[in-house]
Design an enzyme around this catalytic site. Structure first.
Site, PDB file in Angstrom:
ATOM      1  N   HIS A   1       0.832  -1.205   0.000  1.00  0.00           N
ATOM      2  CA  HIS A   1       0.000   0.000   0.000  1.00  0.00           C
ATOM      3  C   HIS A   1       0.872   1.262   0.000  1.00  0.00           C
ATOM      4  O   HIS A   1       0.497   2.282  -0.588  1.00  0.00           O
ATOM      5  CB  HIS A   1      -0.918   0.019   1.235  1.00  0.00           C
ATOM      6  CG  HIS A   1      -1.975  -1.052   1.205  1.00  0.00           C
ATOM      7  ND1 HIS A   1      -3.310  -0.772   0.998  1.00  0.00           N
ATOM      8  CD2 HIS A   1      -1.890  -2.390   1.329  1.00  0.00           C
ATOM      9  CE1 HIS A   1      -3.995  -1.909   1.017  1.00  0.00           C
ATOM     10  NE2 HIS A   1      -3.155  -2.902   1.210  1.00  0.00           N
TER      11      HIS A   1
ATOM     12  N   HIS B   1       3.651 -14.558  -5.966  1.00  0.00           N
ATOM     13  CA  HIS B   1       2.483 -14.858  -5.117  1.00  0.00           C
ATOM     14  C   HIS B   1       1.247 -14.126  -5.650  1.00  0.00           C
ATOM     15  O   HIS B   1       0.181 -14.216  -5.071  1.00  0.00           O
ATOM     16  CB  HIS B   1       2.780 -14.425  -3.683  1.00  0.00           C
ATOM     17  CG  HIS B   1       2.828 -12.920  -3.515  1.00  0.00           C
ATOM     18  ND1 HIS B   1       3.576 -12.083  -4.324  1.00  0.00           N
ATOM     19  CD2 HIS B   1       2.189 -12.093  -2.651  1.00  0.00           C
ATOM     20  CE1 HIS B   1       3.413 -10.836  -3.942  1.00  0.00           C
ATOM     21  NE2 HIS B   1       2.583 -10.807  -2.938  1.00  0.00           N
TER      22      HIS B   1
ATOM     23  N   ASP C   1      -5.555   6.097   2.103  1.00  0.00           N
ATOM     24  CA  ASP C   1      -5.871   4.706   1.798  1.00  0.00           C
ATOM     25  C   ASP C   1      -7.255   4.398   2.367  1.00  0.00           C
ATOM     26  O   ASP C   1      -7.565   4.737   3.517  1.00  0.00           O
ATOM     27  CB  ASP C   1      -4.828   3.785   2.441  1.00  0.00           C
ATOM     28  CG  ASP C   1      -5.021   2.336   2.025  1.00  0.00           C
ATOM     29  OD1 ASP C   1      -4.211   1.852   1.224  1.00  0.00           O
ATOM     30  OD2 ASP C   1      -5.996   1.695   2.484  1.00  0.00           O
TER      31      ASP C   1
HETATM   32  N1  UDP Z   1       9.141  -5.943  -3.632  1.00  0.00           N
HETATM   33  C1  UDP Z   1      10.432  -5.482  -3.741  1.00  0.00           C
HETATM   34  N2  UDP Z   1      11.447  -6.370  -3.560  1.00  0.00           N
HETATM   35  C2  UDP Z   1      11.245  -7.682  -3.287  1.00  0.00           C
HETATM   36  C3  UDP Z   1       9.916  -8.153  -3.203  1.00  0.00           C
HETATM   37  C4  UDP Z   1       8.891  -7.255  -3.389  1.00  0.00           C
HETATM   38  O1  UDP Z   1      10.671  -4.287  -3.998  1.00  0.00           O
HETATM   39  O2  UDP Z   1      12.226  -8.399  -3.111  1.00  0.00           O
HETATM   40  C5  UDP Z   1       8.051  -4.974  -3.822  1.00  0.00           C
HETATM   41  C6  UDP Z   1       7.336  -5.212  -5.127  1.00  0.00           C
HETATM   42  O3  UDP Z   1       8.020  -4.520  -6.163  1.00  0.00           O
HETATM   43  C7  UDP Z   1       5.938  -4.697  -4.847  1.00  0.00           C
HETATM   44  C8  UDP Z   1       5.775  -4.868  -3.343  1.00  0.00           C
HETATM   45  O4  UDP Z   1       7.073  -5.131  -2.813  1.00  0.00           O
HETATM   46  O5  UDP Z   1       5.854  -3.320  -5.183  1.00  0.00           O
HETATM   47  C9  UDP Z   1       4.901  -6.052  -2.985  1.00  0.00           C
HETATM   48  O6  UDP Z   1       3.574  -5.711  -3.232  1.00  0.00           O
HETATM   49  P1  UDP Z   1       2.542  -6.789  -3.712  1.00  0.00           P
HETATM   50  O7  UDP Z   1       1.236  -6.087  -3.865  1.00  0.00           O
HETATM   51  O8  UDP Z   1       3.028  -7.501  -4.901  1.00  0.00           O
HETATM   52  O9  UDP Z   1       2.489  -7.867  -2.563  1.00  0.00           O
HETATM   53  P2  UDP Z   1       2.345  -7.787  -0.959  1.00  0.00           P
HETATM   54  O10 UDP Z   1       3.703  -7.634  -0.427  1.00  0.00           O
HETATM   55  O11 UDP Z   1       1.438  -6.616  -0.640  1.00  0.00           O
HETATM   56  O12 UDP Z   1       1.747  -9.116  -0.637  1.00  0.00           O
END
Ligand code: UDP
Length: 483
Positions: free
Chosen positions: A44, A380, A143
């Site tokens: 977010h 995921h 948000d």
């Molecule tokens: N992300 C990152 N590096 C990593 C893994 C994830 O920068 O090694 C970032 C990814 O680019 C994304 C966010 O973390 O912007 C994860 O958001 P997402 O909605 O995909 O999943 P959540 O973490 O909310 O389950």
């Protein structure tokens, strides 16, 4: 003033020279400011600060970021041109440590809506507005899960807009939550998991937003109130784009009572600057490692910031990657394995994947996906990861776990055809090996890759001048400046 901590007072009003813009915006735009308040989770925070980047860089607006103590951005994650102001969140340490997102949001909302908390939030907003050293505040973007905001903002005369960081399909699902319960789609029953939800095509019962371990009543209440909070605002911004979700956006525009619904996504592509909004330190060595690999040869593996595996699943993933024979870059966070303080790699894993596999704690994901050596993403299916992959034309293997990840997977597979779900059920090395080979070697994988490249082109069109996302951000800017 009570409850206000001014932590970064960098540029004076209008002193935005550090932003690197080539042509400064007209003077009247420089006098306005937008306050943003993201929900403090990585998925977010990123889109909210990317929107702030775009409003600042393209529109010349000054930005004030409100943040909680829970998951507060560290010094490296604070863009110096922005002002950061802390808001008391009242999340008890044991709730914060539980990792239950719904419980954490509920605790945060309860504290901010209680007498003392809501007075503190009002004071913060009043003080931010009254700050005459900075440009006058036009509005606040919050948000939709931060339920205390509409009342506090109304009390100090601050206009609000809402950002939803998940897909339009996800919002439609949350809007339909009462119906989904009335008609017996939810809670999902084992025997009906593959039944189509005819009101929300192409979703089946198993694709609906659902977290079995969260308290259902709390979840329903949160969703209902977040839709109410959305309806109080003059504008809803969704981090998506017309080309991906045309019918979903149309239905939202029809069904919500909001004058303006905009889809300027993917927000991370709207600004040339990256805010550095990350809660974790990125390992840039992996980019050098990728440089050594041939085009489209590496599988990037990441399950986002929250999803985790049990110890046995972790072993299966490790051996699945090892036996596939393909180069891989795997993000393993310290908390990736449930019940362990850190990941425990199987004996012999390091030697088996030597030179072919790289493990990092946290990757610069957008740069990784944009790297020519990356040929696939095992994800995921978080919404940000899905969008980031689509933008770069990278085909996906999907392993959804909870929340909106199932429905994102459904869209990836069924609507856009740019990936597939790894075979359901138990995580096993054989299934993983097979899925990787399908994506990276087989004809079906090449067809998916071709579709991913086509979709990338369509998304790029939306971002060009005159494209739907470009028009949406322009409309948003005009709306803000008219406030
Ligand atoms: N992300 C990152 N590096 C990593 C893994 C994830 O920068 O090694 C970032 C990814 O680019 C994304 C966010 O973390 O912007 C994860 O958001 P997402 O909605 O995909 O999943 P959540 O973490 O909310 O389950």
């Amino acid at each position: 003033m009570a409850g206000v901590v001014h932590e970064a007072r960098t540029a004076a009003a209008g002193d935005d020279a550090a932003s690197g813009r080539t042509s400064p915006p007209p003077p009247q735009q420089r006098r306005r400011r937008v306050v943003v308040f993201p929900l403090p989770f990585q998925g977010h925070i990123n889109p909210m600060l990317q929107l702030a980047d775009a409003l600042h860089d393209a529109g010349g607006l000054a930005i004030t970021v409100l943040h909680t103590a829970f998951n507060a951005p560290g010094p490296a994650a604070r863009r110096p041109e922005f002002q950061f102001v802390a808001v008391h969140d009242g999340v008890p340490a044991d709730v914060a440590a539980s990792g239950d997102v719904i419980d954490i949001i509920e605790a945060m909302n309860a504290a901010m809506e209680a007498d003392e908390g809501s007075a503190a939030l009002r004071d913060v907003l009043a003080s931010v507005i009254a700050d005459e050293d900075r440009p006058s505040v036009a509005c606040m973007v919050f948000d939709a899960n931060l339920l205390a905001v509409p009342k506090a903002a109304a009390a100090v005369g601050l206009k609000t807009m809402v950002l939803r960081s998940a897909s339009a399909a996800c919002l439609r699902c949350l809007m339909a939550y009462p119906m989904l319960h009335q008609k017996g789609y939810l809670p999902p029953q084992e025997s009906k998991l593959y039944m189509p939800v005819k009101e929300l095509p192409p979703l089946r019962v198993r694709d609906l937003f659902y977290s079995s371990w969260s308290d259902q009543e709390k979840m329903r209440n949160l969703f209902a109130r977040s839709i109410e909070a959305t309806n109080t605002s003059s504008c809803l911004v969704i981090n998506t784009l017309d080309v991906l979700e045309t019918p979903e956006l149309e239905r939202i525009r029809d069904e919500l009572h909001i004058p303006m619904v905009l889809a300027p996504g993917p927000l991370h592509k709207l600004s040339c600057k990256s805010t550095g909004s990350r809660l974790r330190q990125e390992d840039y060595d992996c980019i050098k490692w990728l440089d050594k690999h041939p085009p489209e040869s590496v599988l990037y593996v990441s399950f986002g910031s929250l999803a985790s595996l049990d110890a046995n699943e972790f072993l299966e993933v490790a051996w699945g990657l090892a036996t596939s024979g393909h180069p891989f870059l795997w993000v393993v966070r310290a908390d990736s394995v449930r019940g362990l303080d850190g990941p425990d790699f199987p004996n012999g894993f390091g030697a088996t994947v030597e030179g072919r596999g790289k493990v990092v704690r946290w990757a610069p994901q957008q740069e990784v996906l944009a790297h020519g050596a990356v040929g696939g993403f095992w994800t995921h299916s978080g919404w940000n990861s899905t969008l980031e992959s689509i933008v770069e034309g990278i085909p996906m293997i999907c392993s959804p776990q909870f929340a909106d990840q199932m429905m994102n997977t459904r869209y990836v597979e069924k609507i856009w055809g740019v990936g597939f779900e790894i075979v359901e059920g138990k995580v096993e090395r054989g299934k993983i090996d097979k899925a990787i080979r399908k994506l990276m070697e087989e004809r079906e994988g090449s067809e998916i890759r071709e579709r991913a490249k086509e979709l990338k082109k369509k998304v790029a069109e939306c971002l060009k001048t005159g494209g739907s996302s470009h028009i949406a951000i322009d409309t948003l800017m005009k709306h803000i400046l008219s406030m």
